[in-house]
Design a protein around this motif. Sequence first.
Motif, PDB file in Angstrom:
ATOM      1  N   VAL A  73       0.835  -1.197   0.000  1.00 61.82           N
ATOM      2  CA  VAL A  73       0.000   0.000   0.000  1.00 61.82           C
ATOM      3  C   VAL A  73       0.874   1.253   0.000  1.00 61.82           C
ATOM      4  O   VAL A  73       0.594   2.227  -0.724  1.00 61.82           O
ATOM      5  N   GLN A  74       1.941   1.246   0.787  1.00 60.33           N
ATOM      6  CA  GLN A  74       2.841   2.398   0.818  1.00 60.33           C
ATOM      7  C   GLN A  74       3.524   2.611  -0.536  1.00 60.33           C
ATOM      8  O   GLN A  74       3.691   3.744  -1.000  1.00 60.33           O
ATOM      9  N   ARG A  75       3.896   1.536  -1.182  1.00 63.39           N
ATOM     10  CA  ARG A  75       4.513   1.636  -2.507  1.00 63.39           C
ATOM     11  C   ARG A  75       3.526   2.191  -3.533  1.00 63.39           C
ATOM     12  O   ARG A  75       3.845   3.086  -4.327  1.00 63.39           O
ATOM     13  N   ILE A  76       2.285   1.680  -3.516  1.00 62.75           N
ATOM     14  CA  ILE A  76       1.254   2.181  -4.441  1.00 62.75           C
ATOM     15  C   ILE A  76       0.948   3.649  -4.146  1.00 62.75           C
ATOM     16  O   ILE A  76       0.764   4.458  -5.063  1.00 62.75           O
ATOM     17  N   GLU A  77       0.912   4.009  -2.871  1.00 63.17           N
ATOM     18  CA  GLU A  77       0.676   5.391  -2.498  1.00 63.17           C
ATOM     19  C   GLU A  77       1.786   6.303  -3.028  1.00 63.17           C
ATOM     20  O   GLU A  77       1.518   7.420  -3.510  1.00 63.17           O
ATOM     21  N   GLY A  78       3.008   5.812  -3.010  1.00 67.84           N
ATOM     22  CA  GLY A  78       4.121   6.575  -3.581  1.00 67.84           C
ATOM     23  C   GLY A  78       3.970   6.756  -5.079  1.00 67.84           C
ATOM     24  O   GLY A  78       4.222   7.838  -5.623  1.00 67.84           O
ATOM     25  N   TYR A  79       3.548   5.685  -5.769  1.00 64.01           N
ATOM     26  CA  TYR A  79       3.317   5.782  -7.218  1.00 64.01           C
ATOM     27  C   TYR A  79       2.218   6.793  -7.530  1.00 64.01           C
ATOM     28  O   TYR A  79       2.312   7.590  -8.467  1.00 64.01           O
ATOM     29  N   VAL A  80       1.123   6.739  -6.767  1.00 59.21           N
ATOM     30  CA  VAL A  80       0.000   7.654  -6.997  1.00 59.21           C
ATOM     31  C   VAL A  80       0.446   9.098  -6.775  1.00 59.21           C
ATOM     32  O   VAL A  80       0.091  10.004  -7.550  1.00 59.21           O
ATOM     33  N   ARG A  81       1.226   9.359  -5.761  1.00 55.45           N
ATOM     34  CA  ARG A  81       1.720  10.715  -5.506  1.00 55.45           C
ATOM     35  C   ARG A  81       2.584  11.225  -6.667  1.00 55.45           C
ATOM     36  O   ARG A  81       2.449  12.377  -7.100  1.00 55.45           O
ATOM     37  N   THR A  82       3.470  10.355  -7.137  1.00 60.02           N
ATOM     38  CA  THR A  82       4.313  10.790  -8.268  1.00 60.02           C
ATOM     39  C   THR A  82       3.459  11.048  -9.505  1.00 60.02           C
ATOM     40  O   THR A  82       3.709  12.016 -10.252  1.00 60.02           O
ATOM     41  N   LEU A  83       2.452  10.215  -9.759  1.00 60.41           N
ATOM     42  CA  LEU A  83       1.561  10.440 -10.897  1.00 60.41           C
ATOM     43  C   LEU A  83       0.787  11.743 -10.734  1.00 60.41           C
ATOM     44  O   LEU A  83       0.621  12.513 -11.701  1.00 60.41           O
ATOM     45  N   GLU A  84       0.277  12.001  -9.539  1.00 58.93           N
ATOM     46  CA  GLU A  84      -0.456  13.245  -9.300  1.00 58.93           C
ATOM     47  C   GLU A  84       0.452  14.468  -9.494  1.00 58.93           C
ATOM     48  O   GLU A  84       0.032  15.487 -10.049  1.00 58.93           O
ATOM     49  N   GLU A  85       1.682  14.345  -9.040  1.00 57.75           N
ATOM     50  CA  GLU A  85       2.619  15.458  -9.222  1.00 57.75           C
ATOM     51  C   GLU A  85       2.905  15.697 -10.711  1.00 57.75           C
ATOM     52  O   GLU A  85       2.986  16.850 -11.163  1.00 57.75           O
ATOM     53  N   LYS A  86       3.063  14.594 -11.459  1.00 54.15           N
ATOM     54  CA  LYS A  86       3.313  14.729 -12.894  1.00 54.15           C
ATOM     55  C   LYS A  86       2.103  15.343 -13.591  1.00 54.15           C
ATOM     56  O   LYS A  86       2.249  16.209 -14.478  1.00 54.15           O
ATOM     57  N   VAL A  87       0.899  14.907 -13.238  1.00 56.20           N
ATOM     58  CA  VAL A  87      -0.326  15.450 -13.860  1.00 56.20           C
ATOM     59  C   VAL A  87      -0.474  16.903 -13.463  1.00 56.20           C
ATOM     60  O   VAL A  87      -0.821  17.758 -14.304  1.00 56.20           O
ATOM     61  N   HIS A  88      -0.231  17.237 -12.259  1.00 56.29           N
ATOM     62  CA  HIS A  88      -0.353  18.615 -11.784  1.00 56.29           C
ATOM     63  C   HIS A  88       0.681  19.534 -12.455  1.00 56.29           C
ATOM     64  O   HIS A  88       0.378  20.679 -12.807  1.00 56.29           O
ATOM     65  N   SER A  89       1.891  19.011 -12.630  1.00 60.52           N
ATOM     66  CA  SER A  89       2.921  19.828 -13.307  1.00 60.52           C
ATOM     67  C   SER A  89       2.633  20.000 -14.795  1.00 60.52           C
ATOM     68  O   SER A  89       2.987  21.012 -15.387  1.00 60.52           O
ATOM     69  N   LYS A  90       1.989  19.062 -15.447  1.00 59.55           N
ATOM     70  CA  LYS A  90       1.669  19.165 -16.866  1.00 59.55           C
ATOM     71  C   LYS A  90       0.527  20.161 -17.092  1.00 59.55           C
ATOM     72  O   LYS A  90       0.467  20.800 -18.131  1.00 59.55           O
ATOM     73  N   LYS A  91      -0.380  20.278 -16.140  1.00 57.90           N
ATOM     74  CA  LYS A  91      -1.507  21.187 -16.272  1.00 57.90           C
ATOM     75  C   LYS A  91      -1.043  22.638 -16.156  1.00 57.90           C
ATOM     76  O   LYS A  91      -1.655  23.519 -16.696  1.00 57.90           O
ATOM     77  N   LYS A  92      -0.001  22.916 -15.506  1.00 57.62           N
ATOM     78  CA  LYS A  92       0.471  24.293 -15.334  1.00 57.62           C
ATOM     79  C   LYS A  92       1.214  24.750 -16.505  1.00 57.62           C
ATOM     80  O   LYS A  92       1.458  24.949 -17.446  1.00 57.62           O
TER      81      LYS A  92
END
Length: 116
Positions: free
Chosen positions: A97-116
């Motif tokens: 779960v911690q590993r998946i949570e890390g993946y989700v955070r990195t994906l959210e950061e990438k999506v958030h950085s692409k939107k800006k």
Amino acid sequence: MVSRILVPAARTAAAARSGLTMRSIVRGFQTSNVVRQEAATVVAPVKKPVGAFRGGLFGFLLGATASGAGMYYYVIDEYRVSNELLTEDIYALQTAVQRIEGYVRTLEEKVHSKKK
């Protein structure tokens, strides 16, 4: 044969004249009345017999207790083993779960950085 050797020759000759056989010449083992009475007065202690019902009941209870104790220790051991396996599975699930949570955070950061 041995009885003939032990009996003196004079006694054998005297017995032959009187008509006695070799078997009647040889003296047998005898005890007096006093010795017999003393032996008869010694009484062994009387033991109370264990009846079939009481022995069967005691055997059943002993067997049930022994098998219950064995089963108790077996179940406790199995519980301990299963508890350890469950704890290991929980820790493995927590790391996943911690590993998946890390993946989700990195994906959210990438999506958030692409939107800006």
